[in-house]
Design a protein around this motif. Structure first.
Motif, PDB file in Angstrom:
ATOM      1  N   PHE A  86       0.831  -1.199   0.000  1.00 54.70           N
ATOM      2  CA  PHE A  86       0.000   0.000   0.000  1.00 54.70           C
ATOM      3  C   PHE A  86       0.868   1.253   0.000  1.00 54.70           C
ATOM      4  N   VAL A  87       0.398   2.260  -0.691  1.00 55.70           N
ATOM      5  CA  VAL A  87       1.022   3.583  -0.643  1.00 55.70           C
ATOM      6  C   VAL A  87       0.113   4.451   0.211  1.00 55.70           C
ATOM      7  N   ILE A  88       0.673   5.046   1.252  1.00 54.31           N
ATOM      8  CA  ILE A  88      -0.138   5.749   2.244  1.00 54.31           C
ATOM      9  C   ILE A  88      -0.934   6.882   1.629  1.00 54.31           C
ATOM     10  N   CYS A  89      -0.414   7.527   0.610  1.00 54.54           N
ATOM     11  CA  CYS A  89      -1.091   8.685   0.044  1.00 54.54           C
ATOM     12  C   CYS A  89      -2.267   8.297  -0.853  1.00 54.54           C
ATOM     13  N   GLN A  90      -2.384   7.042  -1.212  1.00 52.70           N
ATOM     14  CA  GLN A  90      -3.496   6.635  -2.073  1.00 52.70           C
ATOM     15  C   GLN A  90      -4.800   6.551  -1.282  1.00 52.70           C
ATOM     16  N   LYS A  91      -5.901   6.909  -1.964  1.00 55.67           N
ATOM     17  CA  LYS A  91      -7.207   6.866  -1.321  1.00 55.67           C
ATOM     18  C   LYS A  91      -7.750   5.431  -1.339  1.00 55.67           C
ATOM     19  N   PRO A  92      -8.589   5.092  -0.351  1.00 56.25           N
ATOM     20  CA  PRO A  92      -9.240   3.775  -0.400  1.00 56.25           C
ATOM     21  C   PRO A  92     -10.097   3.661  -1.659  1.00 56.25           C
ATOM     22  N   MET A  93     -10.191   2.447  -2.193  1.00 54.20           N
ATOM     23  CA  MET A  93     -10.954   2.242  -3.435  1.00 54.20           C
ATOM     24  C   MET A  93     -11.585   0.857  -3.408  1.00 54.20           C
ATOM     25  N   GLU A  94     -12.806   0.791  -3.964  1.00 55.72           N
ATOM     26  CA  GLU A  94     -13.474  -0.497  -4.124  1.00 55.72           C
ATOM     27  C   GLU A  94     -14.031  -0.561  -5.536  1.00 55.72           C
ATOM     28  N   LEU A  95     -13.612  -1.594  -6.296  1.00 52.11           N
ATOM     29  CA  LEU A  95     -14.119  -1.833  -7.644  1.00 52.11           C
ATOM     30  C   LEU A  95     -14.731  -3.219  -7.672  1.00 52.11           C
ATOM     31  N   LEU A  96     -15.988  -3.329  -8.143  1.00 48.35           N
ATOM     32  CA  LEU A  96     -16.712  -4.598  -8.121  1.00 48.35           C
ATOM     33  C   LEU A  96     -16.872  -5.152  -9.522  1.00 48.35           C
ATOM     34  N   GLY A  97     -16.840  -6.499  -9.624  1.00 47.19           N
ATOM     35  CA  GLY A  97     -17.080  -7.172 -10.894  1.00 47.19           C
ATOM     36  C   GLY A  97     -16.069  -6.792 -11.961  1.00 47.19           C
ATOM     37  N   GLU A  98     -16.568  -6.605 -13.184  1.00 46.36           N
ATOM     38  CA  GLU A  98     -15.683  -6.301 -14.306  1.00 46.36           C
ATOM     39  C   GLU A  98     -14.977  -4.962 -14.161  1.00 46.36           C
ATOM     40  N   LYS A  99     -15.541  -4.085 -13.326  1.00 48.45           N
ATOM     41  CA  LYS A  99     -14.890  -2.790 -13.113  1.00 48.45           C
ATOM     42  C   LYS A  99     -13.532  -2.939 -12.421  1.00 48.45           C
ATOM     43  N   SER A 100     -13.327  -4.097 -11.770  1.00 48.07           N
ATOM     44  CA  SER A 100     -12.056  -4.285 -11.063  1.00 48.07           C
ATOM     45  C   SER A 100     -10.876  -4.370 -12.033  1.00 48.07           C
ATOM     46  N   LYS A 101     -11.164  -4.542 -13.335  1.00 47.96           N
ATOM     47  CA  LYS A 101     -10.081  -4.508 -14.329  1.00 47.96           C
ATOM     48  C   LYS A 101      -9.436  -3.131 -14.391  1.00 47.96           C
ATOM     49  N   GLN A 102     -10.183  -2.104 -13.961  1.00 47.55           N
ATOM     50  CA  GLN A 102      -9.681  -0.738 -14.011  1.00 47.55           C
ATOM     51  C   GLN A 102      -8.603  -0.458 -12.965  1.00 47.55           C
ATOM     52  N   ILE A 192     -20.377 -13.229  -4.334  1.00 46.98           N
ATOM     53  CA  ILE A 192     -19.770 -12.990  -5.655  1.00 46.98           C
ATOM     54  C   ILE A 192     -20.266 -13.951  -6.723  1.00 46.98           C
ATOM     55  N   VAL A 193     -21.573 -14.238  -6.748  1.00 46.68           N
ATOM     56  CA  VAL A 193     -22.060 -15.135  -7.805  1.00 46.68           C
ATOM     57  C   VAL A 193     -22.595 -14.333  -8.981  1.00 46.68           C
ATOM     58  N   LYS A 194     -23.845 -13.894  -8.940  1.00 45.69           N
ATOM     59  CA  LYS A 194     -24.408 -13.132 -10.058  1.00 45.69           C
ATOM     60  C   LYS A 194     -23.810 -11.733 -10.133  1.00 45.69           C
ATOM     61  N   SER A 195     -23.576 -11.165  -8.970  1.00 45.41           N
ATOM     62  CA  SER A 195     -22.929  -9.865  -8.885  1.00 45.41           C
ATOM     63  C   SER A 195     -22.109  -9.854  -7.606  1.00 45.41           C
ATOM     64  N   VAL A 196     -21.228  -8.884  -7.501  1.00 44.79           N
ATOM     65  CA  VAL A 196     -20.394  -8.779  -6.310  1.00 44.79           C
ATOM     66  C   VAL A 196     -21.045  -7.770  -5.372  1.00 44.79           C
ATOM     67  N   GLU A 197     -21.287  -8.212  -4.136  1.00 47.55           N
ATOM     68  CA  GLU A 197     -21.993  -7.372  -3.180  1.00 47.55           C
ATOM     69  C   GLU A 197     -21.385  -7.550  -1.800  1.00 47.55           C
ATOM     70  N   LEU A 198     -21.112  -6.443  -1.135  1.00 45.41           N
ATOM     71  CA  LEU A 198     -20.602  -6.490   0.229  1.00 45.41           C
ATOM     72  C   LEU A 198     -21.748  -6.826   1.172  1.00 45.41           C
ATOM     73  N   LEU A 199     -21.584  -7.946   1.911  1.00 48.10           N
ATOM     74  CA  LEU A 199     -22.634  -8.365   2.832  1.00 48.10           C
ATOM     75  C   LEU A 199     -22.430  -7.819   4.243  1.00 48.10           C
ATOM     76  N   SER A 200     -21.225  -8.001   4.773  1.00 44.74           N
ATOM     77  CA  SER A 200     -20.996  -7.659   6.179  1.00 44.74           C
ATOM     78  C   SER A 200     -19.587  -7.131   6.375  1.00 44.74           C
ATOM     79  N   VAL A 201     -19.454  -6.277   7.391  1.00 49.17           N
ATOM     80  CA  VAL A 201     -18.151  -5.784   7.838  1.00 49.17           C
ATOM     81  C   VAL A 201     -18.014  -6.137   9.317  1.00 49.17           C
TER      82      VAL A 201
END
Length: 839
Positions: A86-102, A192-201
Motif C-alpha cells: 500500500f502507498v499511504i497517500c493513495q485513497k481507499p478504493m473499491e471496484l466490483l465485478g468487471e470494473k475491477s479490471k480498471q 460474488i455469484v451473479k454480482s459482487v456485493e458487500l454483505l458484512s463488515v
C-alpha cells in the motif's frame, strides 16, 4: 463494535497427539485431520467426542508451505498468497465485478502440467479490487495493515428445506459463492455469484491473527481470544434458492441485519486456526520468553456453562505448543440457548429480541442448507427447530410496533401454526379495560381470514377476533365476519358490534348486508327483510362486489354457496344473478367458478344444467362480455336449448327473461325471420316453456354474432320431423347460404312457408333462385299432383308474379316449362310485355 452475546457455541476440546510441532494443518473428508511439519504430514482420525487417533504418516518432496484438502486428495503448495503493498497517500478504493479490471493490476494465467487442450477451459474472472489506506495517525508497522485469511466459501443447491432427499456430490449445483478476507482489525464478507456485493463488515475488538469462514459462523483468533461471529451466508443463499422469500408466503432475516459476536473465549497463545465439519482446530504456542517450566497439564478447556467437560489428553504433550480440536455444539443445542437468552428481552418488546431470534433462525437455516451431512434424525430435529423459530419470529413481529410488522404473516405461515394456535399465544389480559392490538397481529389475522383457510375458529376465539377488529380495524369488521373461519361466531355478538359501527366513513351497504346475513343465521327473517329494503337493488349489488364471500365461499378447495345465497335463490333470484354477474365483471370470480356456484346452489351435478345457470348465461350475453368468451357462451346456451327441446324438458324454475326481453335488450339475439312464424304456426305448440326455448334458440341463430358452422354438428338430437326442429335446421342452413337445400325441405314439409321464405331470403345476388330453383321445382311438383297440389299452385302463381317483374319477356319465356298450359301463363306474359310501357 458489534453486539456481543455471552453464548456458548463451543463444546468440549481435546489435544491432537502430534509428534512434531505443527506448521500447517487442515481438515479433510468426513473425519480426517492433516498436520504438516517440515516434510512430514501426519493424518489423524477425528470422530465425534472420541479421542483423536493417529491414522498414518507420509513424506513430501519438500517443506510444506501450504496444506489444502480437496475431494481428489491433498494439495501441498510451495508458494503462499502474497499481501498487497500500500502507498499511504493513495485513497481507499473499491471496484466490483468487471470494473475491477480498471485497477491497473494485470493477472496472467499460467499452466503447469496441464495438457494444451485443457487450458482453454480455464480463464480469469475479475471479481473484486479493494485498496486500503492505513491510519497514519498511529505509527503502525506494515504487519498491522496486511491482509490475511482470504477464503472462498461455496454453498450448493439443497432443494426444499423440508425435502428428505440427500444430495450426492454428483448432484451439487453451485448456489452462492462468498469471499472473505480480513485486515487485523476489520473483516469483509462479499457475495460474488451473479454480482459482487458487500454483505458484512466485522469490527474486531482487538488485533486479529487469522479467521476462518463457515456457512454458520466466522471464527477469528487473536493472541489470546477465540471469537465467534454470526454470518449472513444462509440469508443470502436462501434468496438465491427460493424466489418466494420476502413475500407474504415466506420470509428470511435480511442480509443487511447487523452481525453479532456470540462468544469471545479466552484462549492463550493462539497462532493458527482451521475448521472442518463441527470442529475448530487451534494451534497455540507460548512465546519463548514467557514459557516457564511446563506443568503436566497447561491446557485451558472450553465448556458450556453449567456443564463439566473431561479433557481427553494423550499421554505426552510436547512443551511450548499444542494443537487442539474444539468441538462446536450442535445447531439445535445452540439454537435453544439463543431462544432462552432472547426471553430476557421478550417482555420489554425490544429489537434485541428480534435480532437474537433472527440469528437463531439463520443458524438453523444454515444447518439445513448443508443437509447432505445430516442424519435423518438430525434433520427432523432441525426442521422442528426451524418451524419453532418461525413461530417465535411471528410472535415478535405480531407484538412489536415496527415498520416490519407485516413479517408476522410469512413467519407464522412457515411455522405451521394454525390460526387458533396463534390466537392462543396472544395475551388477552387487560388491566385497564383498553386493549391495544399491534399491527402485525392484525395484519396476520386479517390476511389469514381472507385466504379461505380450512380452519374454523371456536365461538370464543371468533368473539375475540371480532372484539380485536372492532377496536383496531373497524372498517374490516364486515369483511372478517364473512370468512369461513368465522362460521362459529354468535350472530348476536356480531350484530352487536356491527350496530356500533359508524358507517359514515365507509360503505353502509356492506354493514347492512353483514347484518342481513347474521339475521338469516339466527332465523330472524323480518330483520333480514328490513335490512334488505334499506338499499336499492343496485346498491346491494355493489355491496356484494365489496365482499363476495357474502354469497360465495371456498372450503377445502370447493365452491360453497352461503346461506345468504340460498335464501336469495328462493326470494330474489334476479338480484342473485345480477350480483354474481357483477362479481365476474369485476374479476372477483372466474367463469368456471360461477358455473360451479350455480350448479352447487341448485343441487345439480354432472351435465345437468339448472335454469338459474341458464339465466346467468343469458345475463352474460346481455352484459356484452369480451369476444374471447362469446362463442363459448353461445355454445353453452344453444346446447342447453337444443337439449331441452329434444327432451321436451321444462326448466326447473321460471326463467328470468323471455325471448322478447332478450331480443329487446341484447344485440346478440336477433329478430326472428318472418317465415319462421309461418312455419311454426303450421303446427299447434301450446307448451309455453317449449316455445320460449325455441324462440331463444331461433333468435340466437338469427343474431349477428353467432358462428353457425360450430353448432350444426350438435343439431342431430333436434329432429326435423317436428316443425320446431325443421325451423332450426332451415335457419342454420340458410345462414350457411344453402338455399337450394332449404327450398327443397320447405316444399316437402311446409309449402305455405316457401313464398315468405323466398321473399325474405332470395334477394339481391340470390334473386335468380326464384326462376332457377323455385319456379322449376313448383312446376315439377304440380305435375305430380297430390294433396299439396293447391299449396304448390298458389305458390307458383306468386312466384310467377315475382319473376314477371324481374325478367324481360324473352328471358321470361325461356324459364317457362315447354309443356305448360299457355292459358295459365298468359296473364303473366302479358304483364311482363306491358311493364316497360307502364314504367
Amino acid at each position: 463494535m458489534v453486539q456481543l452475546y455471552n453464548l456458548h457455541p463451543f463444546g468440549s476440546q481435546q489435544v491432537v497427539p502430534c509428534k512434531l510441532e505443527p506448521e500447517r494443518f487442515c481438515g479433510g473428508g468426513r473425519d480426517t485431520l492433516f498436520v504438516a511439519a517440515g516434510c512430514k504430514v501426519e493424518a489423524f482420525t477425528v470422530v465425534g467426542q472420541e479421542l483423536c487417533q493417529p491414522r498414518c504418516v507420509f513424506s513430501t518432496l519438500g517443506r510444506v508451505l501450504r496444506l489444502a484438502y480437496s475431494e481428489a486428495g491433498i494439495s501441498n503448495e510451495t508458494s503462499q498468497l502474497e499481501s498487497d503493498d500500500f502507498v499511504i497517500c493513495q485513497k481507499p478504493m473499491e471496484l466490483l465485478g468487471e470494473k475491477s479490471k480498471q485497477s491497473g493490476i494485470s493477472v496472467t494465467l499460467e499452466s503447469t502440467g496441464l495438457a494444451d487442450e485443457k487450458i482453454k477451459y480455464f480463464h480469469v474472472r475479475h471479481l473484486l479490487y479493494r485498496r486500503f489506506a492505513p491510519d497514519i495517525s498511529s505509527c503502525l508497522l506494515s504487519d498491522d495493515v496486511r491482509l490475511h485469511s482470504l477464503q472462498l466459501l461455496p454453498i450448493y443447491q439443497t432443494g426444499s428445506l423440508t425435502s428428505d432427499r440427500k444430495n450426492s456430490s454428483q448432484e451439487k449445483v453451485l448456489l452462492s459463492l462468498f469471499c472473505f478476507f480480513s485486515l487485523p482489525h476489520v473483516g469483509y464478507l462479499y457475495m460474488i455469484v451473479k454480482s459482487v456485493e458487500l454483505l458484512s463488515v466485522y469490527q474486531y475488538p482487538e488485533k486479529s491473527q487469522q479467521a476462518v469462514l463457515t456457512p454458520q459462523f466466522l471464527h477469528v483468533i487473536t493472541s489470546n481470544n477465540l471469537q465467534c461471529y454470526t454470518v449472513r451466508c444462509s440469508a443470502a443463499a436462501a434468496r438465491e434458492e427460493d424466489p418466494y422469500v420476502d413475500t407474504t408466503l415466506k420470509a428470511c432475516p435480511p442480509i443487511s441485519m447487523a452481525v453479532c459476536a456470540l462468544r469471545i473465549q479466552l484462549f492463550i497463545g493462539l497462532k493458527a486456526i482451521c475448521h472442518f465439519k463441527n470442529h475448530v482446530v487451534l494451534l497455540t504456542k507460548a512465546d519463548p520468553e514467557t514459557v516457564p517450566e511446563r506443568r503436566e497439564s497447561p491446557k485451558r478447556f472450553l465448556s458450556r456453562k453449567g456443564t463439566s467437560v473431561n479433557p481427553k489428553t494423550p499421554p505426552v504433550a510436547e512443551a511450548g505448543w499444542n494443537l487442539y480440536i474444539v468441538n462446536t455444539i450442535s445447531p439445535v443445542q445452540l439454537y435453544k440457548e439463543m431462544v432462552d437468552y432472547s426471553n430476557a428481552y421478550k417482555t420489554a418488546k425490544t429489537q434485541s429480541c428480534v435480532h437474537l431470534l433472527s440469528e437463531a433462525h439463520l443458524l438453523v437455516r444454515a444447518a439445513l442448507m448443508d443437509a447432505s451431512q445430516l442424519e435423518p434424525g438430525e434433520k427432523a430435529e432441525l426442521l422442528e427447530a426451524f418451524k419453532e423459530s418461525c413461530g417465535h419470529l411471528g410472535d415478535c413481529y405480531s407484538r412489536l410496533e415496527t415498520q416490519h410488522s407485516h413479517l408476522a404473516l410469512p413467519y407464522y405461515k412457515m411455522s405451521g401454526l394454525s390460526m387458533a394456535e396463534v390466537l392462543n399465544r396472544v395475551d388477552w389480559a387487560v388491566e385497564d379495560g383498553s386493549q391495544k392490538y399491534e399491527r402485525g397481529l392484525i395484519f396476520y389475522i386479517n390476511h389469514s381470514l381472507y385466504e379461505n383457510l380450512d380452519e374454523e375458529l371456536s365461538e370464543e376465539l371468533s368473539a375475540k377476533v371480532v372484539q380485536m377488529f372492532y377496536a383496531a380495524e373497524p372498517k374490516q369488521l364486515p369483511h372478517i365476519l364473512c370468512s369461513p373461519s368465522m362460521k362459529n361466531i354468535d350472530p348476536l355478538t356480531a350484530i352487536k358490534y356491527l350496530r356500533k359501527l359508524d358507517t359514515s366513513g365507509f360503505s353502509s351497504v356492506l354493514v347492512t348486508l353483514a347484518k342481513a346475513a347474521m339475521a338469516l343465521k339466527m332465523g330472524d327473517l323480518d330483520m333480514h327483510r328490513n335490512e334488505m329494503k334499506s338499499h336499492s337493488e343496485m346498491k346491494l349489488v355493489c355491496g356484494f362486489i365489496l365482499e363476495p364471500r357474502l354469497l360465495i365461499q371456498q372450503r377445502k378447495g370447493q365452491i360453497v354457496p352461503t346461506e345468504f345465497a340460498v335464501h336469495l335463490k328462493e326470494t330474489q333470484p334476479g338480484l342473485l344473478v345480477a350480483s354474481v354477474l357483477a362479481l365476474q365483471k369485476n374479476n372477483k370470480i372466474g367463469i368456471e367458478e360461477a358455473d360451479s356456484f350455480f350448479k352447487v346452489l341448485c343441487g345439480k351435478d354432472g351435465d345437468t344444467i339448472p335454469q338459474l345457470l341458464v339465466d346467468f348465461w343469458e345475463a352474460q350475453l346481455v352484459a356484452c362480455l369480451p369476444d374471447v368468451v362469446l362463442q363459448e357462451l353461445f355454445f353453452k346456451l344453444t346446447s342447453q336449448y337444443i337439449w331441452r327441446l329434444s327432451k321436451r324438458q321444462p326448466p326447473d324454475t321460471t326463467p328470468l327473461r323471455t325471448s322478447e326481453d332478450l331480443i329487446n335488450t341484447c344485440s346478440h339475439y336477433g329478430l326472428i325471420n318472418p317465415w319462421v312464424n309461418v312455419l311454426i304456426s303450421s303446427e299447434s305448440l301450446v307448451d309455453k316453456n317449449y316455445m320460449e326455448d325455441l324462440s331463444k334458440l331461433q333468435s340466437l341463430i338469427c343474431g349477428p354474432s353467432f358462428d353457425i358452422a360450430s353448432i350444426v354438428p350438435f343439431l342431430e338430437p333436434l329432429s326435423e320431423d317436428t316443425v320446431a326442429g325443421l325451423s332450426v335446421h332451415v335457419l342454420c342452413h340458410t345462414r350457411l347460404k344453402e338455399y337450394d337445400q332449404c327450398i327443397d325441405r320447405l316444399l316437402e314439409r311446409c309449402p305455405e312457408a316457401v313464398i315468405p321464405y323466398a321473399n325474405h331470403e332470395l334477394k339481391e345476388e340470390n334473386r335468380t333462385l326464384w326462376w332457377k330453383k323455385l319456379l322449376p321445382e313448383l312446376c315439377q311438383r304440380i305435375k305430380c299432383g297430390g294433396e299439396k297440389y293447391q299449396l304448390y299452385l298458389s305458390s307458383l302463381k306468386e312466384t310467377l308474379s315475382v319473376v314477371a317483374v324481374e325478367l324481360e319477356l324473352r328471358d321470361f319465356l325461356n324459364v317457362l316449362p315447354e309443356d305448360g298450359t299457355a292459358a295459365f301463363f298468359l296473364p303473366y306474359l302479358l304483364y311482363c310485355s306491358r311493364k316497360k310501357s307502364l314504367t
